[in-house]
Design a protein around this motif. Structure first.
Motif, mmCIF file in Angstrom:
data_model
loop_
_atom_site.group_PDB
_atom_site.id
_atom_site.type_symbol
_atom_site.label_atom_id
_atom_site.label_comp_id
_atom_site.label_asym_id
_atom_site.label_seq_id
_atom_site.Cartn_x
_atom_site.Cartn_y
_atom_site.Cartn_z
ATOM 1 N N ALA A 287 0.860 -1.391 -0.035
ATOM 2 C CA ALA A 287 0.382 -0.315 0.108
ATOM 3 C C ALA A 287 0.749 1.375 0.340
ATOM 4 C CB ALA A 287 -0.951 0.137 1.803
ATOM 5 N N ILE A 288 1.931 1.548 0.761
ATOM 6 C CA ILE A 288 2.684 2.443 1.157
ATOM 7 C C ILE A 288 3.503 2.651 -0.703
ATOM 8 C CG2 ILE A 288 4.747 3.232 1.870
ATOM 9 C CD1 ILE A 288 2.565 2.750 3.749
ATOM 10 N N TYR A 289 3.963 1.506 -1.158
ATOM 11 C CA TYR A 289 4.602 1.531 -2.104
ATOM 12 C C TYR A 289 3.658 2.363 -3.302
ATOM 13 C CZ TYR A 289 7.123 0.982 -6.592
ATOM 14 O OH TYR A 289 7.146 1.804 -8.059
ATOM 15 N N TRP A 290 2.510 1.950 -3.616
ATOM 16 C CA TRP A 290 1.780 2.158 -4.657
ATOM 17 C C TRP A 290 1.096 3.755 -4.621
ATOM 18 C CZ3 TRP A 290 2.196 0.515 -8.961
ATOM 19 C CH2 TRP A 290 3.515 -0.723 -9.555
ATOM 20 N N ASN A 291 0.342 4.141 -3.438
ATOM 21 C CA ASN A 291 0.080 5.212 -3.066
ATOM 22 C C ASN A 291 1.220 6.266 -2.856
ATOM 23 O OD1 ASN A 291 -3.076 4.936 -2.554
ATOM 24 N ND2 ASN A 291 -1.847 3.560 -1.186
ATOM 25 N N LYS A 292 2.758 6.422 -2.502
ATOM 26 C CA LYS A 292 3.588 6.897 -1.927
ATOM 27 C C LYS A 292 4.969 7.255 -2.896
ATOM 28 C CE LYS A 292 0.378 9.102 0.904
ATOM 29 N NZ LYS A 292 0.298 9.949 0.640
ATOM 30 N N SER B 230 -3.920 5.045 -15.140
ATOM 31 C CA SER B 230 -4.149 4.001 -14.261
ATOM 32 C C SER B 230 -4.116 4.177 -12.598
ATOM 33 C CB SER B 230 -3.718 3.045 -14.666
ATOM 34 O OG SER B 230 -3.281 1.658 -15.009
ATOM 35 N N ASP B 231 -3.873 5.969 -12.825
ATOM 36 C CA ASP B 231 -3.743 6.230 -11.206
ATOM 37 C C ASP B 231 -4.338 6.063 -10.425
ATOM 38 O OD1 ASP B 231 -0.867 7.040 -11.637
ATOM 39 O OD2 ASP B 231 -1.427 9.177 -11.801
ATOM 40 N N ASN B 232 -5.614 5.522 -10.427
ATOM 41 C CA ASN B 232 -6.531 5.779 -9.554
ATOM 42 C C ASN B 232 -7.055 4.748 -9.452
ATOM 43 O OD1 ASN B 232 -6.790 8.765 -9.437
ATOM 44 N ND2 ASN B 232 -8.340 8.988 -11.126
ATOM 45 N N ASP B 233 -6.470 3.921 -10.234
ATOM 46 C CA ASP B 233 -6.790 2.077 -9.849
ATOM 47 C C ASP B 233 -5.641 1.518 -9.731
ATOM 48 O OD1 ASP B 233 -7.546 -0.133 -10.432
ATOM 49 O OD2 ASP B 233 -7.781 -0.139 -12.373
ATOM 50 N N ILE B 234 -5.089 1.505 -8.145
ATOM 51 C CA ILE B 234 -3.936 0.560 -7.982
ATOM 52 C C ILE B 234 -3.945 -0.625 -8.357
ATOM 53 C CG2 ILE B 234 -2.358 0.757 -5.741
ATOM 54 C CD1 ILE B 234 -3.405 3.406 -4.730
ATOM 55 N N CYS B 235 -4.925 -1.104 -8.064
ATOM 56 C CA CYS B 235 -5.155 -2.415 -8.644
ATOM 57 C C CYS B 235 -4.125 -2.645 -9.995
ATOM 58 C CB CYS B 235 -5.804 -3.167 -7.809
ATOM 59 S SG CYS B 235 -6.569 -3.334 -6.603
ATOM 60 N N ASN B 236 -4.552 -2.417 -10.534
ATOM 61 C CA ASN B 236 -3.953 -2.541 -11.831
ATOM 62 C C ASN B 236 -2.794 -1.747 -12.914
ATOM 63 O OD1 ASN B 236 -5.946 -4.518 -12.624
ATOM 64 N ND2 ASN B 236 -7.358 -2.566 -12.747
ATOM 65 N N ALA B 237 -2.270 -0.341 -11.751
ATOM 66 C CA ALA B 237 -1.268 0.248 -12.135
ATOM 67 C C ALA B 237 0.103 -0.231 -12.731
ATOM 68 C CB ALA B 237 -0.859 1.446 -11.569
ATOM 69 N N TRP B 238 -0.120 -1.762 -11.897
ATOM 70 C CA TRP B 238 1.825 -2.682 -12.785
ATOM 71 C C TRP B 238 1.764 -2.598 -13.676
ATOM 72 C CZ3 TRP B 238 0.934 -7.061 -14.842
ATOM 73 C CH2 TRP B 238 -0.213 -7.763 -13.979
ATOM 74 N N LYS B 239 0.040 -3.084 -14.042
ATOM 75 C CA LYS B 239 0.387 -3.185 -15.682
ATOM 76 C C LYS B 239 0.938 -2.792 -16.438
ATOM 77 C CE LYS B 239 -3.955 -6.228 -15.219
ATOM 78 N NZ LYS B 239 -5.156 -5.669 -15.967
ATOM 79 N N LYS B 240 1.214 -0.953 -16.177
ATOM 80 C CA LYS B 240 1.846 0.144 -16.806
ATOM 81 C C LYS B 240 3.103 0.449 -16.465
ATOM 82 C CE LYS B 240 -2.030 1.199 -19.175
ATOM 83 N NZ LYS B 240 -1.743 1.402 -20.219
ATOM 84 N N ARG B 241 3.848 -1.008 -15.583
ATOM 85 C CA ARG B 241 4.618 -0.706 -15.190
ATOM 86 C C ARG B 241 5.850 -1.706 -15.703
ATOM 87 N NH1 ARG B 241 4.431 4.785 -14.521
ATOM 88 N NH2 ARG B 241 3.717 4.820 -12.806
ATOM 89 N N LEU B 242 5.334 -2.992 -16.479
ATOM 90 C CA LEU B 242 6.102 -3.886 -16.697
ATOM 91 C C LEU B 242 7.462 -3.990 -17.815
ATOM 92 C CD1 LEU B 242 2.489 -6.782 -17.332
ATOM 93 C CD2 LEU B 242 4.465 -6.418 -15.652
ATOM 94 N N HIS B 243 7.300 -2.654 -18.468
ATOM 95 C CA HIS B 243 8.502 -2.517 -19.506
ATOM 96 C C HIS B 243 9.481 -2.255 -18.607
ATOM 97 C CE1 HIS B 243 6.347 1.511 -19.193
ATOM 98 N NE2 HIS B 243 7.587 2.020 -19.268
#
Length: 486
Positions: free
Chosen positions: A414-419, A430-443
């Protein structure tokens, strides 16, 4: 990430059973005799003192008129995964603090008279410390928290406490934080006394997170860091690796789906990248080569003892203390609200709003401590020398959250994705959808990191089908488990 509830249940069973053992008449008497033999005074009373989160304590008082008494302190099996190491580190750091704090900035810690290994203890109960008892009225937490809190309730800062009273109490705590920041060494780790008034960093930094990821995260002990560190970045990388090892090894309650598993791996790999990438690291790590101040993972108001007037008379529970990166000290204390952000009932953003208003009061108290200290030395204090200024910068820049995430394995996601994530890797859709934000970081992941993630997704999903105990505690805990099952 939640605790492994199978390991947590076993830990509680062992702790409860061992505490029952202490009140066996023969063992109880043996503890009293042992304590009396190690105290050259006529004793008047002996009793069980308390059971805290990590230790059980017995108190012996004496027939003469001198105040105080002697405390025998034993780490709880099933709770402490490194009891011998814990006792050695705690006794040593208390002796170091007693010697090194000046008369103008004292930190009142218990006076250690003896400490020893399990085989030296009564009934082989475990490694122990015998220390002086500090007479006190209550803890600082009792003065700060909402009146009427029940023992099982989470702590909460009294919302009705006045700004004036809060600053007075914060000032008492700030004195300790400031004094502790003046004690340092040239390496990161745990201390050893090598001669009269001579100390060196000789052991790894044993942290509370290291204990908890073995106890409640089922990490094998062999996967923990064992080094002493000359550079802050090396230690931060070891902490980042510990987050990855924790996720790969926790048997139960680690993930709830394939996507959840990938999201957690992405966060940990990107956090490690913050340390490994020089350009990213330079944004938050300024003191690579120290000096490295003394840091106590468990320092908080509950462990600060006060008299009837609310003045500090003692600070206890130093077991998870070591010299650490100065950025730990530069981050303002999380405990200003008494409750950790991950447990705040109204959510992380509400915690931040409440925390910031209290932080301003604490920083004012810290500035007064600094002024008093430097006036005593007849020195001029520059703004960039102030601990209060560095704490303000840590909070405003977000460095506070890097330190918090590095030290808190179970609160990490929670700390990593929020802060943390957006600060270094930019915003995305995906900023407002933390559960899926990781998909935009795979690269951003390395090929080998993607391979590791794919491998462990399948393994963690298979583990979810059964619930087993996968535990690697110390030998004493294993011996006691065998007694329970006999």
């Amino acid at each position: 990430m939640p605790f492994d509830d199978v390991a947590w249940e076993k830990s509680d069973q062992i702790e409860d059973s061992w505490l029952d053992l202490l009140f066996d008449e023969a063992i109880y008497n043996e503890i009293g005799i042992f304590l009396a033999e190690n105290c050259p005074r006529q004793w008047a009373d002996f009793k069980f003192l308390e059971c805290g989160g990590f230790n059980a304590s017995f108190l012996m008082t004496f027939a003469d008129t001198d105040p105080g008494g002697a405390v025998l302190r034993l780490p709880l099996p099933g709770v402490h995964m490194f009891p011998e190491e814990k006792v050695r580190n705690e006794a040593t750091i208390m002796q170091f603090i007693t010697e090194r704090t000046s008369k103008t900035m004292p930190i009142p810690v218990p006076l250690v008279s003896r400490w020893g290994a399990r085989n030296e203890s009564p009934s082989d109960l475990g490694p122990f410390i015998i220390m002086g008892y500090i007479d006190h009225e209550r803890s600082m937490s009792d003065l700060l928290e909402t009146p009427g809190r029940q023992p099982k309730q989470r702590p909460e800062l009294n919302p009705d406490i006045s700004t004036i009273q809060l600053k007075v109490l914060y000032r008492e705590l700030a004195n300790i934080v400031f004094s502790l920041s003046t004690l340092s060494a040239n390496r990161i780790g745990s201390l050893k006394q090598t001669g009269e008034s001579a100390w060196e960093v000789a052991y790894r930094p044993l942290s509370i997170s290291m204990n908890e990821v073995v106890r409640l995260g089922t990490l094998p002990r062999s996967k923990l860091p064992t080094a002493i560190y000359d550079e802050a970045s090396s230690y931060f990388e070891a902490l980042a690796e510990l987050h990855i090892s924790h996720l790969t090894h926790q048997r139960n309650n680690a993930i709830d789906s394939a996507d959840d598993c990938r999201r957690k791996f992405v966060a940990r790999f990107l956090f490690r990248k913050l340390v490994r990438d020089r350009e990213l690291r330079d944004k938050w790590l300024a003191c690579e080569h120290g000096p490295f101040p003394v840091w106590c993972d468990d320092f908080r108001p509950q462990n600060v003892l006060v008299d009837k007037a609310g003045k500090v008379v003692g600070v206890i529970d130093w077991e998870f203390s070591y010299t650490a990166p100065v950025e730990f000290t530069h981050a303002p204390p999380w405990w200003l609200l008494l409750e950790k952000p991950e447990y705040w009932s109204k959510g992380l953003e509400d915690w931040c709003a409440e925390y910031e208003s209290r932080l301003q009061i604490f920083l004012q108290a810290m500035m007064e401590c600094e002024e008093d200290a430097y006036q005593t030395r007849n020195e001029r204090l520059e703004e960039d020398q102030r601990l209060s200024s560095r704490m303000r910068h840590s909070w405003e820049s977000g460095d506070f959250w890097i330190m918090y995430a590095a030290r808190n394995n179970f609160a990490f996601d929670a700390i990593y994705w929020n802060k943390i994530d957006r600060r270094f890797y930019g915003s995305n859709e995906s900023d407002n959808d933390i559960c899926n934000a990781w998909k935009k970081r795979l690269h951003l992941l390395e090929p080998e990191e993607k391979e590791i993630m794919d491998k462990y997704v399948d393994l963690k999903l298979q583990e979810n089908k059964t619930r087993l105990l996968a535990w690697d505690p110390d030998q004493y805990t294993l011996d006691y488990m065998a007694k329970m099952e006999a």
